[in-house]
Scaffold this motif. Structure first.
Motif, PDB file in Angstrom:
ATOM      1  N   GLY A 199       0.788  -1.245   0.079  1.00 28.30           N
ATOM      2  CA  GLY A 199      -0.015  -0.081  -0.002  1.00 28.30           C
ATOM      3  C   GLY A 199       0.768   1.200   0.042  1.00 28.30           C
ATOM      4  N   VAL A 200       2.165   1.135  -0.079  1.00 26.57           N
ATOM      5  CA  VAL A 200       2.965   2.297  -0.040  1.00 26.57           C
ATOM      6  C   VAL A 200       2.899   2.792  -1.646  1.00 26.57           C
ATOM      7  N   ARG A 201       2.583   4.461  -1.955  1.00 30.17           N
ATOM      8  CA  ARG A 201       2.496   4.766  -3.336  1.00 30.17           C
ATOM      9  C   ARG A 201       3.983   5.270  -3.459  1.00 30.17           C
ATOM     10  N   VAL A 202       4.414   4.790  -4.642  1.00 25.52           N
ATOM     11  CA  VAL A 202       5.937   5.000  -4.872  1.00 25.52           C
ATOM     12  C   VAL A 202       5.995   5.655  -6.250  1.00 25.52           C
ATOM     13  N   LEU A 203       6.356   6.995  -6.225  1.00 26.01           N
ATOM     14  CA  LEU A 203       6.547   7.747  -7.390  1.00 26.01           C
ATOM     15  C   LEU A 203       8.178   8.183  -7.789  1.00 26.01           C
ATOM     16  N   THR A 204       8.443   7.640  -8.903  1.00 26.29           N
ATOM     17  CA  THR A 204       9.842   7.706  -9.282  1.00 26.29           C
ATOM     18  C   THR A 204       9.910   8.734 -10.564  1.00 26.29           C
ATOM     19  N   GLY A 205      11.174   9.208 -10.772  1.00 28.65           N
ATOM     20  CA  GLY A 205      11.233  10.333 -11.762  1.00 28.65           C
ATOM     21  C   GLY A 205      10.352  11.411 -11.448  1.00 28.65           C
ATOM     22  N   THR A 206      10.410  11.715 -10.318  1.00 24.34           N
ATOM     23  CA  THR A 206       9.352  12.687  -9.763  1.00 24.34           C
ATOM     24  C   THR A 206       9.918  13.603  -8.665  1.00 24.34           C
ATOM     25  N   THR A 207       9.441  14.955  -8.741  1.00 21.05           N
ATOM     26  CA  THR A 207      10.237  15.815  -7.671  1.00 21.05           C
ATOM     27  C   THR A 207       8.774  16.565  -7.289  1.00 21.05           C
ATOM     28  N   VAL A 208       9.453  17.249  -6.064  1.00 22.94           N
ATOM     29  CA  VAL A 208       8.124  18.108  -5.230  1.00 22.94           C
ATOM     30  C   VAL A 208       8.642  19.693  -5.586  1.00 22.94           C
ATOM     31  N   SER A 209       7.710  20.415  -6.124  1.00 26.75           N
ATOM     32  CA  SER A 209       7.676  21.779  -6.406  1.00 26.75           C
ATOM     33  C   SER A 209       7.694  22.701  -5.051  1.00 26.75           C
ATOM     34  N   ARG A 210       6.786  22.191  -4.124  1.00 23.32           N
ATOM     35  CA  ARG A 210       6.756  22.896  -3.005  1.00 23.32           C
ATOM     36  C   ARG A 210       6.005  22.416  -1.843  1.00 23.32           C
ATOM     37  N   LEU A 211       6.183  22.453  -0.779  1.00 23.32           N
ATOM     38  CA  LEU A 211       5.346  22.255   0.276  1.00 23.32           C
ATOM     39  C   LEU A 211       4.424  23.013   0.796  1.00 23.32           C
ATOM     40  N   GLU A 212       3.010  22.850   1.040  1.00 20.21           N
ATOM     41  CA  GLU A 212       2.273  23.802   1.228  1.00 20.21           C
ATOM     42  C   GLU A 212       1.685  23.285   3.106  1.00 20.21           C
ATOM     43  N   GLY A 213       1.319  24.646   3.540  1.00 25.82           N
ATOM     44  CA  GLY A 213       0.962  24.529   5.135  1.00 25.82           C
ATOM     45  C   GLY A 213      -0.229  25.096   5.470  1.00 25.82           C
ATOM     46  N   GLU A 214      -0.649  24.702   6.627  1.00 22.82           N
ATOM     47  CA  GLU A 214      -1.629  25.264   7.353  1.00 22.82           C
ATOM     48  C   GLU A 214      -1.643  25.534   8.849  1.00 22.82           C
ATOM     49  N   GLY A 215      -1.727  26.838   8.893  1.00 23.11           N
ATOM     50  CA  GLY A 215      -1.345  27.289  10.324  1.00 23.11           C
ATOM     51  C   GLY A 215       0.149  27.012  10.738  1.00 23.11           C
ATOM     52  N   GLY A 216       1.239  27.060   9.804  1.00 19.26           N
ATOM     53  CA  GLY A 216       2.388  26.764  10.046  1.00 19.26           C
ATOM     54  C   GLY A 216       3.116  25.640  10.012  1.00 19.26           C
ATOM     55  N   HIS A 217       2.005  24.425   9.781  1.00 18.26           N
ATOM     56  CA  HIS A 217       2.265  23.172   9.854  1.00 18.26           C
ATOM     57  C   HIS A 217       2.177  22.300   8.452  1.00 18.26           C
ATOM     58  N   VAL A 218       3.062  21.576   8.026  1.00 18.00           N
ATOM     59  CA  VAL A 218       2.842  21.193   6.548  1.00 18.00           C
ATOM     60  C   VAL A 218       1.433  20.516   6.560  1.00 18.00           C
ATOM     61  N   ALA A 219       0.932  20.404   5.238  1.00 18.59           N
ATOM     62  CA  ALA A 219      -0.380  20.015   4.905  1.00 18.59           C
ATOM     63  C   ALA A 219      -0.338  19.207   3.700  1.00 18.59           C
ATOM     64  N   GLY A 220       0.509  19.555   2.728  1.00 12.53           N
ATOM     65  CA  GLY A 220       0.577  18.723   1.443  1.00 12.53           C
ATOM     66  C   GLY A 220       2.006  19.229   0.757  1.00 12.53           C
ATOM     67  N   ALA A 221       2.159  17.911  -0.151  1.00 10.20           N
ATOM     68  CA  ALA A 221       3.157  18.048  -1.003  1.00 10.20           C
ATOM     69  C   ALA A 221       2.547  18.558  -2.499  1.00 10.20           C
ATOM     70  N   VAL A 222       3.183  19.657  -3.359  1.00 11.91           N
ATOM     71  CA  VAL A 222       2.850  19.794  -4.483  1.00 11.91           C
ATOM     72  C   VAL A 222       3.831  19.350  -5.890  1.00 11.91           C
ATOM     73  N   LEU A 223       3.138  18.499  -6.531  1.00 12.78           N
ATOM     74  CA  LEU A 223       4.142  17.945  -7.624  1.00 12.78           C
ATOM     75  C   LEU A 223       4.131  19.111  -8.750  1.00 12.78           C
ATOM     76  N   PRO A 224       5.108  18.936  -9.642  1.00  8.56           N
ATOM     77  CA  PRO A 224       5.379  19.693 -10.870  1.00  8.56           C
ATOM     78  C   PRO A 224       3.956  19.558 -11.862  1.00  8.56           C
ATOM     79  N   SER A 225       3.299  18.426 -11.566  1.00  6.66           N
ATOM     80  CA  SER A 225       2.060  18.197 -12.494  1.00  6.66           C
ATOM     81  C   SER A 225       0.881  18.946 -11.708  1.00  6.66           C
ATOM     82  N   GLY A 226       1.030  19.707 -10.715  1.00  2.00           N
ATOM     83  CA  GLY A 226      -0.057  20.267  -9.981  1.00  2.00           C
ATOM     84  C   GLY A 226      -0.737  19.494  -8.983  1.00  2.00           C
ATOM     85  N   GLU A 227      -0.487  17.980  -8.935  1.00  2.00           N
ATOM     86  CA  GLU A 227      -1.104  17.186  -8.002  1.00  2.00           C
ATOM     87  C   GLU A 227      -0.725  17.614  -6.605  1.00  2.00           C
ATOM     88  N   ARG A 228      -1.657  17.558  -5.804  1.00  2.00           N
ATOM     89  CA  ARG A 228      -1.253  17.928  -4.128  1.00  2.00           C
ATOM     90  C   ARG A 228      -1.521  16.580  -3.424  1.00  2.00           C
TER      91      ARG A 228
END
Length: 416
Positions: A199-228
């Motif tokens: 059940g681990v999702r493994v993405l290769t050949g992929t980077t993270v564009s940015r990390l998004e937060g809520e209230g100063g805490h990380v809430a998600g990782a955004v990929l170059p494709s726009g997927e959050r």
């Protein structure tokens, strides 16, 4: 030597160096300096059993009584600011100095940082110390979703551990496969597949564009494709860098680590270096390497102690490594760099197989999944300089053991 030996770094290498000095009969002062307040501890469990068990405590390398009982002056929570080579003394961050006759640098390595928008948010961590592991354990207890950036050993060990605890886990690896620097493609593909099966999702050949937060805490990782990808915990595991700053500032030779000779001496003979921070000419490959493993750290520390006692043997330990990822025990012996072909023994479908790496007819490394007997036999074969024929590899361990025994008997007879 009135000031004795000072060891900077209280990890596996530093503690072994102190122990080996006493085992080898050194009776002068031994001072072990560590920047953590903890009693020195085993690091491999931190990415596995420690983070999944809320009651787990660090496993000490040696009991507290060991240091006092062997007259080792252990100084925890002590940061070294600089090395005065001509004056033979350390400058301490809290003020004052510490004099030495011989110095062993066991400064280790630290996680590579990722210059990523949002990397400073709470809930974004790397694993270097027990304090980091405690934080990951605490955060994982509150986070349903976790993202691991980096598909190396540490990242995959944590991913499997978090998934076993019921978390939604995504691994993001920039290269085209996981474990790219560590194992053969066939083993990397096997690990990738089994992680996805649990059940681990493994993405290769992929980077993270940015990390998004809520209230100063990380809430998600955004990929170059726009997927959050939702994430209340992000672990960055993109490798390590050697801690060479003290050595470099003191004028010691560095280059992808602190440069040492075959006896672990730096460019200043009174200063030795061991462990993850060390770069040396490897006896087996003939190339310069920097190895990150407990085995390499402790074997180099033993040799450094013998060098200080006046021995002159060269470092010739067979390198070996291990990793536990879910239900896979990976064990590696030798260095596969320079290999041009491989032979597979066992069956990946059974989750038990080994890859024997050759350079021409010369055996240079073995990588095993749940085949510990192959690993132990491999350590003996590489140590003896024995390279089996392909037919022996596929014939199985009994045939290999018999051939190795015959080779060793022939070698002993020729030497006699």
């Amino acid at each position: 030597m009135k000031n004795g030996v000072v060891i900077v770094g209280a990890g596996h290498a530093g503690v072994q160096a102190a122990a080996s000095l006493r085992e080898e009969g050194y009776d002068g002062p031994v001072v072990l300096v560590g920047d953590e307040a903890e009693l020195p501890y085993h690091k491999p469990p931190l990415s596995k059993t420690f983070i999944k068990d809320a009651e787990a405590k660090p496993q000490p390398l040696r009991g507290e009584a060991f240091y006092s009982g062997h007259e080792i002056d252990f100084r925890p929570g002590t940061e070294v600011r600089g090395i005065d080579i001509p004056g033979r003394r350390l400058e301490l961050a809290a003020g004052g100095t510490l004099s030495f006759d011989r110095l062993i640098l066991a400064t280790g390595s630290r996680p590579r940082t990722l210059p990523l928008p949002g990397a400073d948010l709470a809930g974004v961590v790397s694993l270097r110390s027990v304090a980091d592991a405690r934080l990951i354990r605490e955060l994982s207890g509150k986070a349903e979703d976790a993202v691991i950036i980096g598909g190396g050993f540490i990242g995959l060990e944590i991913a499997a551990t978090l998934r076993a605890a019921g978390r939604n886990v995504t691994v993001i690896e920039a290269a085209d496969r996981v474990l790219g620097r560590a194992v053969a493609p066939v083993i990397a593909a096997h690990v990738h597949r089994r992680l996805e099966e649990i059940g681990v999702r493994v993405l290769t050949g992929t980077t993270v564009s940015r990390l998004e937060g809520e209230g100063g805490h990380v809430a998600g990782a955004v990929l170059p494709s726009g997927e959050r990808i939702p994430a209340r915990l992000v672990v960055i595991g993109i490798g390590v860098v050697p801690n060479v700053e003290l050595a470099a500032a003191a004028g010691l030779a560095v280059g992808n680590g602190i440069r040492v000779d075959a006896q672990m001496r730096t460019s200043v003979p009174e200063v030795l270096a061991v462990g993850d921070a060390v770069n040396y000419r490897h006896w087996f490959t003939g190339g310069d390497v920097r190895l990150e493993s407990v085995q390499n750290a402790t074997d180099q520390a033993r040799l450094a102690a013998r060098t200080i006692l006046g021995h002159e043997e060269a470092y010739s330990a067979v390198p070996w490594f291990w990793s536990d990822i879910g239900d896979m025990k990976l064990q590696m012996v030798g260095l596969a760099l320079g290999g041009d072909r491989h032979v597979v023994a066992g069956d990946a479908a059974d989750n038990k197989f080994s890859v024997y790496h050759f350079a021409g007819d010369r055996l240079i490394a073995i990588e095993s999944v749940n085949r510990p007997a192959d690993h132990m036999l491999g350590r003996k074969m590489l140590g003896a300089g024995f390279s089996p024929a392909d037919s022996l590899v596929t014939a199985g361990p009994d045939a290999l053991k018999a051939a190795l025994a015959a080779f060793q008997q022939g070698t002993a007879a020729a030497a006699g």
